[in-house]
Motif scaffolding. Structure first.
Motif, PDB file in Angstrom:
ATOM      1  N   PHE A  81      62.929  33.560  20.960  1.00 55.16           N
ATOM      2  CA  PHE A  81      63.381  33.892  19.603  1.00 55.16           C
ATOM      3  C   PHE A  81      64.630  34.758  19.686  1.00 55.16           C
ATOM      4  CE2 PHE A  81      58.895  32.965  18.903  1.00 55.16           C
ATOM      5  CZ  PHE A  81      58.970  32.109  17.821  1.00 55.16           C
ATOM      6  N   THR A  82      64.647  35.661  20.678  1.00 56.63           N
ATOM      7  CA  THR A  82      65.790  36.566  20.826  1.00 56.63           C
ATOM      8  C   THR A  82      67.080  35.773  21.051  1.00 56.63           C
ATOM      9  OG1 THR A  82      64.309  38.189  21.808  1.00 56.63           O
ATOM     10  CG2 THR A  82      66.649  38.574  22.111  1.00 56.63           C
ATOM     11  N   LYS A  83      66.978  34.748  21.894  1.00 52.29           N
ATOM     12  CA  LYS A  83      68.193  33.987  22.222  1.00 52.29           C
ATOM     13  C   LYS A  83      68.297  32.689  21.440  1.00 52.29           C
ATOM     14  CE  LYS A  83      68.888  36.128  26.625  1.00 52.29           C
ATOM     15  NZ  LYS A  83      68.783  36.109  28.057  1.00 52.29           N
ATOM     16  N   ASN A  84      67.261  32.406  20.641  1.00 53.77           N
ATOM     17  CA  ASN A  84      67.204  31.188  19.845  1.00 53.77           C
ATOM     18  C   ASN A  84      67.498  29.937  20.673  1.00 53.77           C
ATOM     19  OD1 ASN A  84      66.742  29.696  17.607  1.00 53.77           O
ATOM     20  ND2 ASN A  84      68.848  29.833  16.831  1.00 53.77           N
ATOM     21  N   LYS A  85      66.756  29.818  21.778  1.00 55.35           N
ATOM     22  CA  LYS A  85      66.890  28.594  22.587  1.00 55.35           C
ATOM     23  C   LYS A  85      65.591  28.328  23.355  1.00 55.35           C
ATOM     24  CE  LYS A  85      68.680  30.419  26.884  1.00 55.35           C
ATOM     25  NZ  LYS A  85      69.627  30.443  27.946  1.00 55.35           N
ATOM     26  N   LYS A  86      65.460  27.088  23.781  1.00 57.56           N
ATOM     27  CA  LYS A  86      64.293  26.700  24.568  1.00 57.56           C
ATOM     28  C   LYS A  86      64.718  26.531  26.024  1.00 57.56           C
ATOM     29  CE  LYS A  86      61.250  24.276  21.440  1.00 57.56           C
ATOM     30  NZ  LYS A  86      61.731  23.893  20.141  1.00 57.56           N
ATOM     31  N   TYR A  87      63.834  26.894  26.929  1.00 55.88           N
ATOM     32  CA  TYR A  87      64.120  26.627  28.338  1.00 55.88           C
ATOM     33  C   TYR A  87      62.820  26.305  29.068  1.00 55.88           C
ATOM     34  CZ  TYR A  87      62.925  31.614  28.768  1.00 55.88           C
ATOM     35  OH  TYR A  87      62.302  32.827  28.696  1.00 55.88           O
ATOM     36  N   ILE A  88      62.982  25.622  30.204  1.00 54.44           N
ATOM     37  CA  ILE A  88      61.810  25.216  30.991  1.00 54.44           C
ATOM     38  C   ILE A  88      61.636  26.194  32.146  1.00 54.44           C
ATOM     39  CG2 ILE A  88      60.759  23.345  32.359  1.00 54.44           C
ATOM     40  CD1 ILE A  88      61.335  22.258  29.662  1.00 54.44           C
ATOM     41  N   ILE A  89      60.410  26.642  32.364  1.00 58.81           N
ATOM     42  CA  ILE A  89      60.145  27.458  33.550  1.00 58.81           C
ATOM     43  C   ILE A  89      59.264  26.647  34.505  1.00 58.81           C
ATOM     44  CG2 ILE A  89      60.434  29.642  32.319  1.00 58.81           C
ATOM     45  CD1 ILE A  89      57.384  29.984  32.359  1.00 58.81           C
ATOM     46  N   ARG A  90      59.520  26.843  35.785  1.00 53.73           N
ATOM     47  CA  ARG A  90      58.836  26.006  36.778  1.00 53.73           C
ATOM     48  C   ARG A  90      58.374  26.842  37.959  1.00 53.73           C
ATOM     49  NH1 ARG A  90      63.348  23.311  35.238  1.00 53.73           N
ATOM     50  NH2 ARG A  90      63.028  21.205  34.463  1.00 53.73           N
ATOM     51  N   VAL A  91      57.241  26.416  38.507  1.00 55.34           N
ATOM     52  CA  VAL A  91      56.804  27.037  39.752  1.00 55.34           C
ATOM     53  C   VAL A  91      56.267  25.926  40.668  1.00 55.34           C
ATOM     54  CG1 VAL A  91      54.430  27.632  39.032  1.00 55.34           C
ATOM     55  CG2 VAL A  91      55.617  29.098  40.615  1.00 55.34           C
TER      56      VAL A  91
END
Ligand code: G4P
Length: 196
Positions: free
Chosen positions: A99-109
């Motif tokens: 919400f802070t950056k108004n974007k979606k990103y994928i996290i991976r492990v």
């Protein structure tokens, strides 16, 4: 954690009453002595829980996570935000909405590094809306691992991440919870009110 609160008051810069800039010791330059003490504090708060690994998210979660892992004597795994040739193609992934950056990103492990035998302690630098931590919980769930708790360096108590995670029944320990902040003043939630 009194020391941390003092450093936040001395060095923190409040932007638009909503973002706390702490580049001087956490997000850009890192104060290793303070980080060591943060690691000790998390280790103390989560001792006796048979933690097997720490899970965090790059980049600013890594420093507090490493010092906690050092004190507890367990490895630290950080989820990645970018695909790189260094990461094994077999991964668990989750989509995080900031919400802070108004974007979606994928996290991976990588599937290699967390599995169903793990009791994970999740560590992160900031808790705002809780979406990054929720994404890490999803990675842990996909791996069949158990999340024993969440350690946060700075929680913004006026945003809903803390409530969201505590209502999921997860133990959240934040070393400093900011109740209110403005350019003139930063006030912290008192110890006895922290569980709300
Ligand atoms: P959420 O996970 O709690 O929902 O937070 P959100 O997506 O809104 O925050 C996105 C990024 O901004 C995260 O860092 C988070 O740590 C950071 N952040 C949120 N509020 C503040 C704040 O008041 N001050 C500072 N300094 N950071 C804040 P990131 O993008 O993952 O950056 P980094 O870990 O690579 O440094």
């Amino acid at each position: 954690m009194e020391l941390l609160q003092r450093v936040i008051k001395e060095q923190g810069i409040v932007i638009d009453n909503e973002v706390l800039k702490v580049d001087g010791f956490l997000n850009h330059r890192i104060d290793p002595k303070l980080m060591y003490k943060i690691g000790e504090e998390f280790a103390q708060r989560f001792k006796g829980l048979n933690i097997t690994k720490i899970l965090t998210l790059e980049s600013s979660g890594i420093a507090p996570a490493v010092f906690t892992g050092f004190t507890l004597g367990v490895p630290v795994v950080f989820a990645k935000k970018n695909i790189s040739r260094n990461i094994n193609s077999e991964t668990y992934s989750s989509c995080v909405h900031s919400f802070t950056k108004n974007k979606k990103y994928i996290i991976r492990v990588s599937k290699e590094y967390i599995d169903k035998a793990d009791n994970l302690l999740i560590i992160d630098d900031f808790l705002a809306n809780g979406q990054a931590v929720k994404g890490m919980i999803e990675l842990a769930t996909m791996a069949g691992a158990n999340v024993v708790g969440i350690g946060i360096v700075i929680e913004k108590g006026f945003q809903n991440g803390g409530t969201l995670l505590r209502e999921m029944g997860i133990r959240v320990e934040s070393l400093a919870i900011i109740e209110e902040m403005s350019k003139e003043k930063i006030s912290f939630r008192k110890e006895e009110e922290k569980k709300r």
